[in-house]
Design an enzyme around this catalytic site. Sequence first.
Site, mmCIF file in Angstrom:
data_model
loop_
_atom_site.group_PDB
_atom_site.id
_atom_site.type_symbol
_atom_site.label_atom_id
_atom_site.label_comp_id
_atom_site.label_asym_id
_atom_site.label_seq_id
_atom_site.Cartn_x
_atom_site.Cartn_y
_atom_site.Cartn_z
ATOM 1 N N SER A 58 19.187 122.515 54.290
ATOM 2 C CA SER A 58 19.659 122.460 53.971
ATOM 3 C C SER A 58 20.904 121.263 54.635
ATOM 4 O O SER A 58 20.931 119.805 54.664
ATOM 5 C CB SER A 58 21.177 123.271 54.842
ATOM 6 O OG SER A 58 22.611 123.484 54.805
ATOM 7 N N ASP B 202 27.684 119.106 52.505
ATOM 8 C CA ASP B 202 25.886 118.911 53.116
ATOM 9 C C ASP B 202 24.619 118.953 51.863
ATOM 10 O O ASP B 202 25.104 118.881 50.713
ATOM 11 C CB ASP B 202 25.927 120.148 53.848
ATOM 12 C CG ASP B 202 26.001 120.977 53.617
ATOM 13 O OD1 ASP B 202 26.616 121.256 52.214
ATOM 14 O OD2 ASP B 202 24.974 122.078 53.768
ATOM 15 N N ASP C 21 23.123 120.259 50.538
ATOM 16 C CA ASP C 21 23.108 121.618 49.641
ATOM 17 C C ASP C 21 24.666 121.868 48.247
ATOM 18 O O ASP C 21 24.044 122.437 47.674
ATOM 19 C CB ASP C 21 22.327 122.139 49.444
ATOM 20 C CG ASP C 21 22.302 123.952 50.506
ATOM 21 O OD1 ASP C 21 23.444 122.898 51.520
ATOM 22 O OD2 ASP C 21 22.294 124.946 50.651
ATOM 23 N N ASP D 5 26.493 123.931 50.297
ATOM 24 C CA ASP D 5 27.386 125.031 49.788
ATOM 25 C C ASP D 5 28.385 124.869 51.502
ATOM 26 O O ASP D 5 29.496 125.990 51.251
ATOM 27 C CB ASP D 5 26.575 125.901 50.154
ATOM 28 C CG ASP D 5 25.473 125.927 52.192
ATOM 29 O OD1 ASP D 5 25.947 125.419 52.369
ATOM 30 O OD2 ASP D 5 24.806 126.844 52.289
#
Length: 461
Positions: free
Chosen positions: A95, A230, A232, A234
């Site tokens: 993340s 960010d 990834d 999400d």
Amino acid sequence: MPPKFGTSGLRGLVDELTPDCVAAYVQAFLTSCPTGAGLCIGHDLRPSSPAIAAVVAAVARDRGSRVFDCGAVPTPALALRAQTRACAAVMVTGSHIPADRNGLKFYTPAGEITDAEQAAILSALAPAAAPAPSAPAEGDGSCAQDYLDRYARAFGPQALSGLRIGIHEHSTVARDLMAQAVRALGGQALPFDRSDTFVALDTEALAPELRHRLAAEVRAQGLNAILSADGDADRPLVVDDRGRVVPGDILGPLSARYLGAEILCTPVTSNSAVDAMGFTRVRRTAIGSPKVIEAMVAEGAGRRAVAGYEANGGFLLGFDAKGPAGPLPALMTRDSMLPALVPLVAAAERGITLSDFVDTVPPRFTAADRLTEFPPARARALIARLLEEPAALQLMLDGLGAEVARDLTDGLRLTLAGGDVVHLRPSGNAPELRCYGESALPERAAALVAGMLARVEHFRE
């Protein structure tokens, strides 16, 4: 940081996420959770991610699972693909944390793993040896396109017509998709700041220099907005036409209201302005998407118009909504694309700027920051001390305001005289102490956070 399994899956230093460690967690997941018709695998753009994804695939194939390689895709795109295929999924990503760390996010065919499934994985965890690399998994090159089509169908080819949208690319795995989405909706996408090295961008704790950089880009290029996410993808990052970063807990209720949600589920840290926006009910939860999902299910997601969001901007759609051009099916996982696009679409429909649309929200402002290298055990001990020692709490609040109410749903959240709020909590996925502030003025919210963290440093010494 030894590998840790919690609200965001497995996280740890790359050096400690050995093939055997990864194999043990993947094997425990496949043993203890439903996997449906196979396993979809995706990854972010960290240098370590493709190799870890290969280990995940080898473990799944060794256990007889059909494996679909979706490549470098956003986490919500992978979740959508798994939902469509009635498969489980593993996303290789850390993340927003630095590139020397990575992790795994787990999905069953029903969506993100629940708290009960997390417990089942830990119960099934046992030492494992990573199998030898296997033959390549089945390629799934349409995963990203299907995710893009979801928004193109819902909003239509003229939704952003005439708008100039900057795309802060850095190393988010959604950088190309965000530009494609803007173009698919009729806008002009202007990418900048593409990075060949991984950038750890935390949408809840942006560095001041990045805020200034993005505001300058808005002015220099005459942009209507800047979009990013960010690592990834999400969690969204949205900057309006005045160069202001729009907080995730403002994007969330604005998007929910436009889509017709009646009930919202959101963590206790989210901006309280939502309480005055006309929703039937706002249900507060502890931090973490599993907690939000649990509340959404309890509120009748799938049968009622329920949505969820987090202060970081991740949006969860718990009902089949309708966009101006077509359907927008439910997707109960954190998504960055929806809350990035919807406020722009809604503002364009009204013929106003994004900043004017954001200003329709009751004036209540939040700020957030964190102290790094602050282990959760130390953070919990600090909070316990503040609760047990009134003098320590008084010292912590000196100059900020007197406590009038407290909430222990997740960490220590204090309402102060005059309505200001300060909140301390241990991070659930990193050795960090998070701090949140809320006030009627943005400068005051930021000052609350800075003041609290400065006092915490005093206690840490």
